[in-house]
Design a protein around this motif. Structure first.
Motif, PDB file in Angstrom:
ATOM      1  N   ALA A  58       0.763  -1.109   0.042  1.00  0.00           N
ATOM      2  CA  ALA A  58       0.066  -0.228  -0.023  1.00  0.00           C
ATOM      3  C   ALA A  58       0.972   1.382   0.065  1.00  0.00           C
ATOM      4  O   ALA A  58       0.372   2.464  -0.506  1.00  0.00           O
ATOM      5  N   CYS A  59       2.109   1.231   0.468  1.00  0.00           N
ATOM      6  CA  CYS A  59       2.981   2.462   0.319  1.00  0.00           C
ATOM      7  C   CYS A  59       3.986   2.446  -0.586  1.00  0.00           C
ATOM      8  O   CYS A  59       4.784   1.434  -0.605  1.00  0.00           O
ATOM      9  N   PRO A  60       4.011   3.227  -1.462  1.00  0.00           N
ATOM     10  CA  PRO A  60       4.851   3.334  -2.587  1.00  0.00           C
ATOM     11  C   PRO A  60       6.155   3.205  -2.113  1.00  0.00           C
ATOM     12  O   PRO A  60       7.228   2.914  -3.170  1.00  0.00           O
ATOM     13  N   LEU A  61       6.769   3.712  -1.099  1.00  0.00           N
ATOM     14  CA  LEU A  61       7.947   3.852  -0.638  1.00  0.00           C
ATOM     15  C   LEU A  61       8.693   2.367  -0.264  1.00  0.00           C
ATOM     16  O   LEU A  61       9.899   2.300   0.052  1.00  0.00           O
ATOM     17  N   GLY A  62       7.726   1.428  -0.091  1.00  0.00           N
ATOM     18  CA  GLY A  62       8.071   0.169   0.650  1.00  0.00           C
ATOM     19  C   GLY A  62       8.712   0.215   2.020  1.00  0.00           C
ATOM     20  O   GLY A  62       9.256  -0.277   2.187  1.00  0.00           O
ATOM     21  N   ILE A 485       1.791  12.481  -1.125  1.00  0.00           N
ATOM     22  CA  ILE A 485       3.074  12.835  -0.808  1.00  0.00           C
ATOM     23  C   ILE A 485       3.997  11.582  -0.919  1.00  0.00           C
ATOM     24  O   ILE A 485       5.294  11.740  -1.372  1.00  0.00           O
ATOM     25  N   VAL A 486       3.612  10.450  -0.540  1.00  0.00           N
ATOM     26  CA  VAL A 486       4.394   9.491  -0.708  1.00  0.00           C
ATOM     27  C   VAL A 486       4.677   8.714  -1.903  1.00  0.00           C
ATOM     28  O   VAL A 486       5.827   8.447  -2.288  1.00  0.00           O
ATOM     29  N   TRP A 487       3.807   9.277  -2.893  1.00  0.00           N
ATOM     30  CA  TRP A 487       4.084   8.800  -4.289  1.00  0.00           C
ATOM     31  C   TRP A 487       5.016   9.796  -4.702  1.00  0.00           C
ATOM     32  O   TRP A 487       6.029   9.356  -5.785  1.00  0.00           O
ATOM     33  N   ALA A 497      17.419   7.245  -9.440  1.00  0.00           N
ATOM     34  CA  ALA A 497      17.931   5.750  -9.924  1.00  0.00           C
ATOM     35  C   ALA A 497      18.120   5.947 -11.231  1.00  0.00           C
ATOM     36  O   ALA A 497      19.122   5.489 -11.464  1.00  0.00           O
ATOM     37  N   ALA A 498      17.247   6.216 -11.899  1.00  0.00           N
ATOM     38  CA  ALA A 498      17.165   6.451 -13.420  1.00  0.00           C
ATOM     39  C   ALA A 498      18.369   7.312 -13.969  1.00  0.00           C
ATOM     40  O   ALA A 498      19.141   6.857 -14.810  1.00  0.00           O
ATOM     41  N   PRO A 512      11.919   2.345  -6.040  1.00  0.00           N
ATOM     42  CA  PRO A 512      10.780   1.775  -5.314  1.00  0.00           C
ATOM     43  C   PRO A 512       9.608   1.506  -6.293  1.00  0.00           C
ATOM     44  O   PRO A 512       8.710   0.798  -5.760  1.00  0.00           O
ATOM     45  N   VAL A 513       9.452   2.475  -7.214  1.00  0.00           N
ATOM     46  CA  VAL A 513       8.433   2.295  -8.278  1.00  0.00           C
ATOM     47  C   VAL A 513       8.708   2.486  -9.527  1.00  0.00           C
ATOM     48  O   VAL A 513       9.691   2.983  -9.848  1.00  0.00           O
ATOM     49  N   ARG A 514       7.999   1.959 -10.362  1.00  0.00           N
ATOM     50  CA  ARG A 514       7.874   2.242 -11.936  1.00  0.00           C
ATOM     51  C   ARG A 514       6.974   3.428 -12.229  1.00  0.00           C
ATOM     52  O   ARG A 514       6.056   3.655 -11.444  1.00  0.00           O
TER      53      ARG A 514
END
Length: 522
Positions: A58-62, A485-487, A497-498, A512-514
């Protein structure tokens, strides 16, 4: 040792707030200082440490929620801080501002009360600052990196900048406002986030080596061509600043303003830029159109400015108190919630949450007044919260300024105005808190960098945050659309990172996300 079965014996307990009447006398954060740490140890014990923690998904930050819950329960605060900071650059912001979809996905929330994850997170974050555990991390022996420009200093831009600086890249953040912080600075009222916390974090970024250039409008004061020539990569994190305006008569009247314009001026007063906002609610009847967090921020700000009354019009029907059959765990459900601003409104004059619907299927939550028959949609002299209300128009007075707001009961389904239900509400200030549709259109920077606008009104990018322009990346709401804000922080970390991979051919930064990732929904 912590009690391992506390989820069976310990009830959920929230952080204590200051009295609502006291809060209206200042702009400080609403919670009582110094009472969080004693509370959260017992609350962290409630974590089941379940085998498949849906709070992660549920948290995009993991965020490593079960891990730092257990460490707090065992009073190992320093280790808990290390686990929290491993995934979240700014937990003192998310612990105050995020609506906590992680709690909705807590296994305990299937048929009970979730762990107070947000309170535990905030306690760890604040203690980490107090103990010096969240210190600046300048790269000690940085590998030769690149020069990176980050456009925008909201949470996505700041997260990207911090990750890139710590990885050894020379990072410069461009912000068109006079101060850095984006909506954290000028969109969030201090009763939700006192600005000294933002200043502390910005000072940390500067100590690590990030450079800030404020008062510089990318695309005008510095062109895209100059950015491409002076930097090896560019991250565009300009947010979604194009606000939604209703297609109803009278939106152009003096006295009708976008919510963010109002909140920006109010925050400038708090920063000491002005003694009084030109949009001050003092002595005025205020109508807030919208039902989200921004609307609530407007409500709380107007009350503190001394509004004569504040009424909130929410087009949605009053939601149920518990999950409905169409919103199963672990999605973040639409249930009845009261913010601290709603508490303050009710506490000031006993105002009620009302619904225009008289069917009995929707209405105010338990213990509150339900509008019926001829009183449907009525608000008290101090204002109120009206559900299932669609704005029909804004009416001028003899001086040409706003004098009233017309609204009606919203039809189920298409939410259009139901015939015969129209009402008029006196108002001298109407604030449109209807959300955002994407980044501001017609900005010269987009064409200068070769960026396209997609069908949803956001900047086009691939799944790795890259764009059609080599070396240009898009992060945050500018590419995702209005979000949490977490997204934004997760996207800033992933975009960093990219960029690191683009400049070095490899990266050790977390991603953490794509760009295509979405929140848990049906």
């Amino acid at each position: 040792m912590a009690e391992r079965m506390a989820f069976l014996t310990t009830p959920r307990a929230e952080r204590a707030r200051r009295d609502a009447r006291e809060r209206l006398g200042d702009r400080r954060e609403v919670y009582r200082p110094g009472e969080l740490l004693p509370l959260v140890g017992g609350q962290a014990e409630r974590c089941m440490d379940c085998g498949l923690p849906f709070c992660h998904a549920a948290c995009p930050l993991g965020n490593l929620v079960p891990e730092w819950n257990r460490l707090v329960a065992d009073a190992d605060w320093r280790a808990a801080a290390a686990r929290l900071l491993a995934t979240n650059n700014f937990p003192e912001f998310t612990g105050r501002l995020c609506p906590a979809p992680c709690e909705s996905a807590c296994v305990l929330a299937i048929d009970g009360d979730a762990v107070t994850i947000k309170n535990v997170e905030l306690a760890i974050a604040d203690r980490a600052w107090a103990e010096g555990w969240d210190a600046a991390q300048p790269p000690e022996r940085p590998e030769p990196g690149g020069r990176v420009a980050v456009i925008g200093s909201g949470p996505a831009g700041l997260a990207a900048a911090q990750q890139l600086t710590r990885a050894g890249h020379a990072t410069t953040v461009y912000e068109r406002a006079d101060r850095a912080g984006g909506l954290l600075r000028y969109g969030i009222p201090p009763f939700r986030l006192e600005k000294h916390r933002l200043e502390r974090r910005l000072a940390q970024l500067r100590a690590e080596g990030t450079e800030f250039r404020t008062g510089v409008w990318a695309g005008r004061d510095v062109t895209g061509e100059q950015l491409r020539a002076g930097y090896d990569a560019v991250v565009v994190a300009v947010g979604a600043g194009a606000w939604r305006v209703p297609a109803v008569p009278g939106c152009e009247l003096a006295g009708v303003h976008p919510a963010m314009e109002y909140l920006t001026w109010a925050n400038r007063v708090d920063e000491g830029d002005r003694a009084v906002s030109p949009l001050s609610a003092r002595g005025r009847r205020v109508v807030v159109v919208g039902g989200g967090d921004t609307a609530s921020d407007c409500l709380g700000t107007a009350l503190r400015e001394g509004a004569a009354s504040v009424t909130q019009l929410d087009i949605n029907p009053c939601p149920p108190e518990r999950r409905g059959p169409g919103q199963p765990w672990p999605v973040h459900p639409k249930v009845y919630r009261e913010t601290t601003s709603h508490e303050e409104l009710a506490g000031r004059a006993g105002a009620s949450s009302l619904s225009l619907s008289s069917s009995g299927e929707e209405g105010a939550s338990s213990g509150e007044e339900r509008a019926t028959s001829g009183e449907e949609g009525r608000s008290s002299s101090a204002g109120g919260r009206v559900f299932a209300a669609v704005t029909v128009g804004f009416e001028p007075g003899p001086d040409g300024r706003l004098a009233a707001v017309r609204y009606a009961e919203a039809e189920p389904g298409d939410r259009g105005p139901r015939a015969g239900t129209e009402r008029v509400l006196p108002a001298q200030l109407a604030l449109l808190a209807l959300g955002f549709v994407g980044p501001e259109p017609d900005q010269p920077l987009y064409a200068q960098l070769g960026l396209g606008i997609g069908p949803e009104g956001t900047l086009e990018r691939d799944d790795g945050f890259g764009t059609a322009a080599d070396g240009v990346f898009v992060a945050g709401d500018a590419g995702r659309g209005q979000s949490l804000i977490v997204w934004a922080i997760a996207e800033g970390r992933a975009a960093a990172a990219a960029v690191d991979r683009y400049l070095r051919g490899r990266t050790e930064l977390p991603s953490p996300v794509r760009a295509s990732a979405r929140a848990l929904t049906l």
